[in-house]
Write a protein that holds these residues in place. Structure first.
Motif, PDB file in Angstrom:
ATOM      1  N   TYR A  26       0.763  -1.234  -0.119  1.00 32.86           N
ATOM      2  CA  TYR A  26       0.015   0.181  -0.265  1.00 32.86           C
ATOM      3  C   TYR A  26       0.742   1.363  -0.091  1.00 32.86           C
ATOM      4  CZ  TYR A  26      -3.927  -3.289   1.100  1.00 32.86           C
ATOM      5  OH  TYR A  26      -4.884  -4.052   0.804  1.00 32.86           O
ATOM      6  N   SER A  29      -0.208   6.777   5.766  1.00 33.26           N
ATOM      7  CA  SER A  29      -0.642   8.215   5.915  1.00 33.26           C
ATOM      8  C   SER A  29      -0.098   8.533   7.153  1.00 33.26           C
ATOM      9  CB  SER A  29      -2.026   8.256   5.816  1.00 33.26           C
ATOM     10  OG  SER A  29      -2.739   7.478   4.608  1.00 33.26           O
ATOM     11  N   TRP A  56      -3.196   3.626   6.660  1.00 30.69           N
ATOM     12  CA  TRP A  56      -3.287   3.847   5.284  1.00 30.69           C
ATOM     13  C   TRP A  56      -4.559   4.190   4.981  1.00 30.69           C
ATOM     14  CZ3 TRP A  56      -0.231   0.377   7.806  1.00 30.69           C
ATOM     15  CH2 TRP A  56       1.050   0.278   7.467  1.00 30.69           C
ATOM     16  N   LYS A  57      -4.757   5.339   4.364  1.00 32.85           N
ATOM     17  CA  LYS A  57      -6.151   5.848   3.937  1.00 32.85           C
ATOM     18  C   LYS A  57      -6.393   5.161   2.531  1.00 32.85           C
ATOM     19  CE  LYS A  57      -7.098   8.367   7.459  1.00 32.85           C
ATOM     20  NZ  LYS A  57      -8.044   8.101   8.276  1.00 32.85           N
ATOM     21  N   GLU A  58      -7.423   4.527   2.273  1.00 35.11           N
ATOM     22  CA  GLU A  58      -7.769   3.846   0.917  1.00 35.11           C
ATOM     23  C   GLU A  58      -9.200   4.543   0.668  1.00 35.11           C
ATOM     24  OE1 GLU A  58      -5.890   1.817  -0.628  1.00 35.11           O
ATOM     25  OE2 GLU A  58      -4.286   2.339   1.121  1.00 35.11           O
ATOM     26  N   GLY A  59      -9.366   4.181  -0.878  1.00 31.55           N
ATOM     27  CA  GLY A  59     -10.623   4.837  -1.398  1.00 31.55           C
ATOM     28  C   GLY A  59     -11.833   3.964  -0.798  1.00 31.55           C
ATOM     29  N   GLY A  60     -13.047   4.782  -1.014  1.00 26.21           N
ATOM     30  CA  GLY A  60     -14.254   4.081  -0.667  1.00 26.21           C
ATOM     31  C   GLY A  60     -14.571   3.991   0.848  1.00 26.21           C
ATOM     32  N   GLY A  61     -13.817   4.959   1.699  1.00 30.22           N
ATOM     33  CA  GLY A  61     -13.838   5.090   3.174  1.00 30.22           C
ATOM     34  C   GLY A  61     -13.323   3.962   3.936  1.00 30.22           C
ATOM     35  N   GLU A  76     -10.063   1.827   5.205  1.00 34.37           N
ATOM     36  CA  GLU A  76      -8.783   2.183   5.900  1.00 34.37           C
ATOM     37  C   GLU A  76      -7.977   0.820   6.394  1.00 34.37           C
ATOM     38  OE1 GLU A  76      -7.692   5.679   9.156  1.00 34.37           O
ATOM     39  OE2 GLU A  76      -8.239   3.918  10.163  1.00 34.37           O
ATOM     40  N   ASN A 117     -13.721  -0.703   7.429  1.00 33.49           N
ATOM     41  CA  ASN A 117     -14.731   0.358   6.725  1.00 33.49           C
ATOM     42  C   ASN A 117     -15.040   1.419   8.066  1.00 33.49           C
ATOM     43  OD1 ASN A 117     -17.092   1.625   5.716  1.00 33.49           O
ATOM     44  ND2 ASN A 117     -17.800  -0.139   4.635  1.00 33.49           N
TER      45      ASN A 117
END
Length: 197
Positions: free
Chosen positions: A39, A43, A58-63, A65, A83
């Motif tokens: 990843y 962050s 680590w911030k990921e898309g679609g809310g 983490e 989520n």
């Protein structure tokens, strides 16, 4: 150990890997490195790898983490795929039920309560007072405190060996082991002392 949690509407909330550990303070760093390969850099990282609780995010898309975290003093490490919105709602719902404003929902998938430490939310920070390490100067001070007298004793012993008639270590060792062998061969004769010989 792997576990998955869903909310009461059967929506994915949390998948968690648990890496049991006792006293391995570097385990969390190894897992952070492993996740970094997939990843990228986290962050944020809060805490100290060597001492105290740690959390990397680590911030990921679609809310979504990814979190790698460890409590303290237990060094068991957790890796969560979360989520964020659903987990927050579950925790709020759980707290509401605990405080008695609304009845606790029995059909809600509970957040695991057997963990050693609950990771802070993104806006929280680990308190500095709870996460202080021993200063480096103090560690070196303790080492010097014990090392200086030890070195002094060695030098003084060497000086005594030079100015007195103390035999060298090799000679003393040979005499000691010769006497030891003599004792095991003829203990009765050895114990009589000089007068019996």
């Amino acid at each position: 150990m792997f576990s998955v949690e869903y909310d009461r509407h059967n929506r994915f909330a949390l998948a968690e890997y648990k890496f049991p550990s006792f006293g391995d303070t570097r385990q969390v760093q190894n897992i952070i490195t492993m996740v970094t390969y997939k990843y990228g850099r986290p962050s944020s990282i809060t805490g100290d790898i060597n001492h105290g609780p740690v959390i990397a995010r680590w911030k990921e898309g679609g809310g979504m983490e990814v979190k790698v975290w460890r409590g303290w003093p237990i060094t068991t490490t957790y890796m969560d795929f979360e989520n964020v919105a659903i987990v927050k709602a579950m925790r709020a719902e759980k707290l509401t039920g605990m405080h008695g404003s609304l009845p606790a929902r029995m059909d809600t998938a509970p957040i695991s309560e057997n963990k050693e430490w609950e990771p802070p939310s993104p806006v929280e920070q680990v308190a500095q007072a709870n996460n202080q390490t021993v200063p480096t100067w103090l560690v070196w001070g303790i080492i010097v405190f014990f090392l200086v007298p030890a070195v002094g004793m060695v030098i003084f012993g060497h000086f005594l060996a030079r100015v007195t008639r103390i035999p060298p270590f090799v000679v003393a060792a040979r005499v000691f082991f010769a006497r030891l062998v003599q004792f095991f061969r003829r203990p009765g004769w050895f114990l009589k002392g000089r007068q019996g010989r």
